[in-house]
Enzyme design. Sequence first.
Site, PDB file in Angstrom:
ATOM      1  N   HIS A 147       0.815  -1.221   0.000  1.00 35.75           N
ATOM      2  CA  HIS A 147       0.000   0.000   0.000  1.00 35.75           C
ATOM      3  C   HIS A 147       0.842   1.260   0.000  1.00 35.75           C
ATOM      4  O   HIS A 147       2.041   1.222   0.221  1.00 35.75           O
ATOM      5  CB  HIS A 147      -0.990  -0.018   1.161  1.00 35.75           C
ATOM      6  CG  HIS A 147      -0.371   0.158   2.505  1.00 35.75           C
ATOM      7  ND1 HIS A 147       0.030  -0.901   3.279  1.00 35.75           N
ATOM      8  CD2 HIS A 147      -0.063   1.274   3.219  1.00 35.75           C
ATOM      9  CE1 HIS A 147       0.542  -0.446   4.411  1.00 35.75           C
ATOM     10  NE2 HIS A 147       0.510   0.872   4.401  1.00 35.75           N
ATOM     11  N   HIS A 192      -1.493  10.860   6.291  1.00 35.36           N
ATOM     12  CA  HIS A 192      -1.519   9.710   7.214  1.00 35.36           C
ATOM     13  C   HIS A 192      -0.933  10.092   8.575  1.00 35.36           C
ATOM     14  O   HIS A 192      -1.333   9.550   9.595  1.00 35.36           O
ATOM     15  CB  HIS A 192      -0.719   8.561   6.585  1.00 35.36           C
ATOM     16  CG  HIS A 192      -0.614   7.320   7.409  1.00 35.36           C
ATOM     17  ND1 HIS A 192      -1.665   6.795   8.139  1.00 35.36           N
ATOM     18  CD2 HIS A 192       0.430   6.469   7.615  1.00 35.36           C
ATOM     19  CE1 HIS A 192      -1.266   5.693   8.746  1.00 35.36           C
ATOM     20  NE2 HIS A 192      -0.009   5.478   8.458  1.00 35.36           N
TER      21      HIS A 192
HETATM   22 MN    MN Z   1       0.691   2.564   5.911  1.00 32.51          MN
END
Ligand code: MN
Length: 257
Positions: free
Chosen positions: A73, A79
């Site tokens: 990913h 994030h």
């Molecule tokens: Mn990650």
Amino acid sequence: MSVLRDLVEGIKGGSIEVVDLTAPLDESTPILMLPEPFGNTVPFKLEEISRYDDRGPGWYWNNISTGEHTGTHFDAPVHWVTARDGEDVSQVAPAKLLAPAVVLDFAAQAAADPDFLLEISHVTAWEQEHGPLPEGGWLLYRTGWDVRAHDQAEFLNANETGPHTPGISVECARYLAEETSIVGLGVETVGTDAGTAHSFDPAFPCHSFLLGAGKYGLTQLRNLDRLPATGAVVVAPPLPIIGGSGSPVRVLALVER
Ligand code: MN
């Protein structure tokens, strides 16, 4: 454009090999496991809608459930808290998703010590031999960890003190984020940080510094041993999930033979 024609001919004729760097996705694909009290992601899952039956006589299809950070990913800057106003996966410029890549191979060191950490001196020694890290390109960090990817326990390699998987030191993560022009860092492990990075200062320095600098992460790569140290081109486009912090991604490398 003749360049594109040459590319297509090269792939067809075998002078350009397409190497798949992606882990297959199913319920057993390893996922990160955080300790209490933190939330966790779900394993990948297929849910059948119909399979040439009463629910759909001529067709087979599924719903999928997955975390953004499941299997191979892409980590977007948003994030991490150090980039809370940064790009989500849908905002990454498409032209940045095809990029040169170099491979730094420390599989022998990681086999001898699962807590092995890449240091600035390792990177600069590599550059002495191979040239500078590619501007706008990926640093792919090979540790040999992909051979464990068939088994969650072997892959996470945890004991009573937590997971033990190779990674990058705090100083080196800061260096890669702030002193180099790489687009991002790709690894074979479950995340870009070392298994023990929860205890570093700052914790999870690759996430903290690299995403904080607007760079990207790629995880759970495989077949890095089939890439040259320099010269490969990587295609790694995440799904354009609006607001997404990451996305499963099919990562392909183009390699001249
Ligand atoms: Mn990650």
